[in-house]
Motif scaffolding. Structure first.
Motif, PDB file in Angstrom:
ATOM      1  N   SER A 129       0.831  -1.212   0.000  1.00  0.00           N
ATOM      2  CA  SER A 129       0.000   0.000   0.000  1.00  0.00           C
ATOM      3  C   SER A 129       0.862   1.258   0.000  1.00  0.00           C
ATOM      4  N   LEU A 130       1.953   1.259   0.756  1.00  0.00           N
ATOM      5  CA  LEU A 130       2.851   2.420   0.762  1.00  0.00           C
ATOM      6  C   LEU A 130       3.516   2.608  -0.606  1.00  0.00           C
ATOM      7  N   THR A 153       4.179   9.947   1.594  1.00  0.00           N
ATOM      8  CA  THR A 153       4.146   8.809   2.519  1.00  0.00           C
ATOM      9  C   THR A 153       4.623   9.156   3.925  1.00  0.00           C
ATOM     10  N   LEU A 202       1.861   9.379   6.620  1.00  0.00           N
ATOM     11  CA  LEU A 202       1.298   8.043   6.843  1.00  0.00           C
ATOM     12  C   LEU A 202       2.232   7.201   7.701  1.00  0.00           C
ATOM     13  N   GLY A 203       3.533   7.281   7.404  1.00  0.00           N
ATOM     14  CA  GLY A 203       4.506   6.530   8.188  1.00  0.00           C
ATOM     15  C   GLY A 203       4.478   6.919   9.657  1.00  0.00           C
ATOM     16  N   ILE A 212      -3.731   3.772   5.969  1.00  0.00           N
ATOM     17  CA  ILE A 212      -3.059   4.291   4.773  1.00  0.00           C
ATOM     18  C   ILE A 212      -4.089   4.697   3.732  1.00  0.00           C
ATOM     19  N   VAL A 218      -4.196   8.867   3.597  1.00  0.00           N
ATOM     20  CA  VAL A 218      -3.514   9.497   2.468  1.00  0.00           C
ATOM     21  C   VAL A 218      -4.353  10.610   1.849  1.00  0.00           C
TER      22      VAL A 218
END
Length: 881
Positions: free
Chosen positions: A729-730, A751, A754-755, A784, A788
């Motif tokens: 997904s990332l 990203t 999200l991380g 995620i 996002v």
């Protein structure tokens, strides 16, 4: 675009027709939570379970426990109740067998050799009859923890279901048993029903309850949050219509394709209602912003039409991009090997796609039908509460990028520490809250009996050159001794092992009763007839008068009788009766202590040793015939013949443990565990394999099977599925963002928030003691997929404002006042929507709701703090293109 929306009624009609079609499909939806459906059909554990059921029949057992509040189970009315329950349950459709206190086989020695009959032939009428039943139960340890509890206040009836019955049939049996228990209710009796089939049935029951209550609840929450965000009917209804339509389409498609609802897919309606509103929210939010930006309180129909197209032009790309990344996030779950999670990923991706399509078509079409002139609000709300909060937010964080990044670094480090504490375990029983009926019943069973979790050990004998099993290989004393020693090893080294039952236990019992001394055989026959012979008891006046030793001879029973028994087929071995004096008795007790492998012997253990010394009721032969010096045999091959003769005499049923009544070549051991923990199951499995490899004779292969093994397999797949879904997904989010801005750096920026949110999520799981299970395994991909959106909308607006100005402070402020509001509306709506799961009947969904709600806060906050800080400090080229 204008041509597409030239006839909005056509768009609306097509969507209505499709919605009507999928609505018709909804009644076809079925619920199924059997543990095996969580695994692919070609998974080793599922294949092993199918193989086991093919040989030994169904492994599905419901345990019906009866607890007596006053007294114990050995009361006339209690025995009558148990007998009535067993008879009625056995008559139910799809019940293969019932084992209970009044029906289970009892192996006894007689003058003719061996007799197998039910423990209770006739209902007891006197206290003496009750003592006979009690004596039989206490005589064979196999019954302990299965048919009676240690305190003798509880018993259980084990209901074996027929192989391959459907979930609907399991439900029917369960509720019929509940009705039977209701008919036999008493103020002195408590009933508990447990077992894997009960878990499966009640999961379905609670799922229906969840869907009945949570879907309306989440809809009300989303409607309320939309109203508080927009304070007008259009802002409430249009996003709501979007989510309702997409939810109906998704569930209708599942029904049409015969995809069963599982615990995991219960989340789909809640998720789509909470998440699907996001696209409508962004469109409506920018729509109202455009109206306000016109600077007048009335617009014409043509102006309104152009305004709609301008809104779509401005937010269409970020909405589409957000939708694609959300689809990618959920779609990444399709890589999971856990079937329900895989289906969840596929159909949530389909649902989000539906919501995206409906938001970009139905909402504009409905807006275009508003022919009346629109009037703006006369209140000046540009500096309203939300705007003031965002400005304050900016002044505190936006101007102090170093503060933000330092705080973020500290949070990340603490989260990594918490993440190291996360435990991976997903017992089915732990999906229920502690107050639910099944959790209470399971706890009662594990506390009072041998355990509701069963791990099956399959032992296959050697094969000939043609690949066929060699008949009779399981009567080999070497493998039987190995099985018995494995039982001892597991019980001594793993406290959660309640009991280990195998074919060897029955051989030991047969060997014992076939070697009853003559007087014990007579006593057994008398007792079985209801006649109690006190002459065989030690409770005479032997110890009452120290001067009278007339009842004893000078022979000492402390010396082992080395006379070897003859191989018997029809008559029991006869051993001359001996007497002992008081000194010999004391010596016997002391020798018993000396021969023990520990000093803290219980009274029961001491009696067992004495019984072996005296060979009381054949106790000296309560073993697998193995020592050739003790039997009339020169080789173990001859002992194998002895065991085969036992099987010829045995008239009971051993189909649960061996593949053939006379010449078995395969056997099954059942390990009862007092916990559903997969961590414990894994330790026991490893111990079984290690022990068998070291001590079982060559040619015999060992494997494990059953619901406990499949649960462990699911637990292992959770790890690989979690890693794979996060990475995939990332990567997909990175590619989509990078491609959209034609910059790899843009993908990295996309990203980062999200991380951070994911690290915080796993850190919280570790510190709060939330296990990584079937529910929380989906948190990362959902986070995620949804989170996002905030990054994309912020980047899009920041990019738009950055092209118009080089004043980074002004760019950041305007971005927060436009996209920032939509992000807050969206995050609050989604967080509150998922918070509804806190009221679920299932703990994994409660934890899922909590974690997703928190992740919405952290990911949206990271998008509006960390992201602008990085953009303002490093000034990447892609953002100003």
């Amino acid at each position: 675009m204008k041509k597409f929306f030239k006839h909005p009624w056509i768009i609306i009609s097509i969507i209505l027709i499709a919605t009507g079609f999928f609505t018709i499909q909804l009644p076809k939806l079925k619920i199924n939570n059997e543990v095996k459906i969580f695994l692919p059909k070609n998974h080793q554990s599922r294949i092993a379970n199918d193989k086991m059921e093919e040989v030994y029949g169904s492994a599905e057992v419901m345990a019906v426990a009866l607890h007596v509040k006053s007294g114990n189970i050995f009361q006339l009315n209690i025995i009558n109740t148990i007998k009535n329950l067993e008879d009625r349950i056995e008559k139910l459709d799809n019940v293969e067998k019932v084992d209970g206190l009044t029906s289970t086989d009892y192996i006894d020695g007689t003058a003719d050799g061996m007799k197998v009959a039910s423990i209770v032939k006739e209902l007891p009428k006197t206290e003496a009859d009750l003592n006979v039943i009690k004596g039989k139960l206490l005589d064979w340890k196999l019954y302990r923890g299965n048919l009676y509890s240690k305190d003798l206040k509880s018993t259980q009836i084990l209901v074996k279901l027929k192989k391959g019955i459907k979930i609907e049939e399991q439900e029917k049996i369960y509720f019929e048993i509940k009705d039977i228990l209701k008919d036999n209710s008493s103020s002195n009796i408590e009933y508990y029903v447990a077992g894997t089939p009960v878990i499966t049935v009640l999961m379905g029951k609670y799922m229906k309850s969840d869907m009945k209550h949570l879907i309306p609840f989440v809809l009300i929450i989303v409607l309320l949050s939309l109203y508080l965000s927009f304070k007008n009917l259009g802002g409430v209804l249009l996003p709501s219509i979007t989510v309702l339509v997409s939810t109906i389409w998704t569930l209708g498609l599942m029904a049409m394709l015969n995809i069963n609802l599982t615990l995991v897919s219960t989340v789909i309606p809640v998720l789509l209602i909470a998440v699907g509103s996001a696209y409508g929210i962004h469109i409506i939010s920018h729509y109202y912003d455009e109206i306000k930006s016109m600077g007048k309180c009335g617009i014409t129909e043509e102006e309104h039409r152009e305004l709609i197209f301008e809104t779509l032009h401005k937010v269409g790309k970020p909405v589409l991009l957000a939708g694609l990344t959300t689809i990618a996030g959920f779609g990444s779950l399709a890589t999971s090997s856990i079937i329900p999670i895989k289906n969840f990923g596929i159909f949530t991706a389909i649902g989000v796609t539906s919501a995206l399509i409906v938001a970009l078509t139905l909402i504009p079409a409905l807006l275009l039908l508003r022919h009346k002139n629109l009037k703006c609000s006369e209140e000046e709300d540009d500096d309203g509460l939300i705007s003031r909060m965002l400005i304050g937010f900016y002044h505190y964080f936006g101007k102090k990028a170093i503060r933000i990044l330092t705080l973020t670094a500290i949070i990340v480090i603490v989260s990594i520490v918490g993440m190291s504490k996360v435990v991976i375990d997903s017992p089915l029983i732990d999906m229920f809250k502690s107050t639910t009926e099944i959790k209470v019943s399971d706890k009662f069973d594990n506390n009072n009996f041998n355990g509701t979790t069963v791990l099956n050990v399959l032992i296959d004998g050697p094969k000939d050159k043609k690949g066929k099993y060699i008949k009779g290989s399981m009567v080999n004393p070497e493998i039987l001794k190995g099985m018995d020693n494995l039982k001892i090893y597991l019980k001594e080294n793993y406290k959660d092992v309640g009991e280990v039952t195998s074919f060897a236990d029955f051989i030991k019992r047969m060997n014992k009763v076939m070697n009853y001394p003559q007087e014990d055989t007579a006593d057994s026959m008398a007792t079985d007839s209801g006649i109690v012979d006190d002459s065989s008891s030690f409770a005479d006046d032997s110890f009452g008068d120290s001067t009278d030793d007339s009842s004893f001879s000078d022979d000492s029973f402390a010396t082992e009788d080395t006379t070897k028994p003859e191989i018997v087929t029809e008559t029991a071995k006869v051993t001359p009766k001996k007497s002992i004096d008081k000194t010999d008795m004391v010596a016997l007790m002391n020798n018993a202590i000396l021969s023990a492998n520990k000093t803290d012997l219980t009274a029961e253990e001491l009696i067992e040793i004495i019984n072996r010394e005296l060979n009381y009721k054949g106790e000296a032969y309560n073993e697998v015939p193995y020592d050739i010096s003790k039997y009339p045999a020169t080789t173990r091959a001859e002992l194998k013949n002895l065991i085969s003769q036992y099987l010829l005499l045995y008239s009971g049923n051993l189909n649960d443990f061996i593949d053939d009544q006379l010449e078995p070549s395969r056997s099954r051991m059942m390990i009862q565990i007092r916990t559903g923990s997969n961590i414990v199951t894994e330790k026991i499995e490893k111990a079984v394999y290690k022990y068998a490899k070291e001590y079982f004779p060559k040619g015999y292969t060992v494997s494990v099977a059953g619901s406990a093994d499949m649960g462990l397999a699911v637990n292992k797949l959770i790890i690989s599925s979690q890693i794979m879904s996060i990475i995939s997904s990332l990567i997909i989010v990175f590619i989509i963002v990078a491609f959209s801005y034609k910059s790899l750096v843009a993908g990295i920026y996309g990203t980062i928030p999200l991380g951070i949110a994911l690290l915080i999520n796993f850190g919280l799981m570790g510190f709060l003691g939330i296990k990584l299970d079937i529910g929380t395994a989906m948190v990362a991909s959902i986070a995620i997929g949804i989170g996002v959106d905030y990054t994309i909308h912020f980047l899009s607006t920041y990019n738009y404002e950055r092209k118009r100005s080089d004043d980074l402070e002004e760019v950041t402020k305007k971005t927060l006042l436009t996209s920032g509001k939509a992000i807050i509306f969206n995050a609050v709506s989604v967080a509150l929507g998922f918070a509804v799961l806190l009221f679920s009947n299932f703990m994994p969904l409660v934890n899922l709701g909590l974690l997703i709600s928190i992740t919405m806060v952290t990911s949206s906050a990271a998008s509006m703090t960390v992201l602008p800080a990085l953009l303002n400090i490093f000034k990447p080229k892609f953002i100003s293109k």
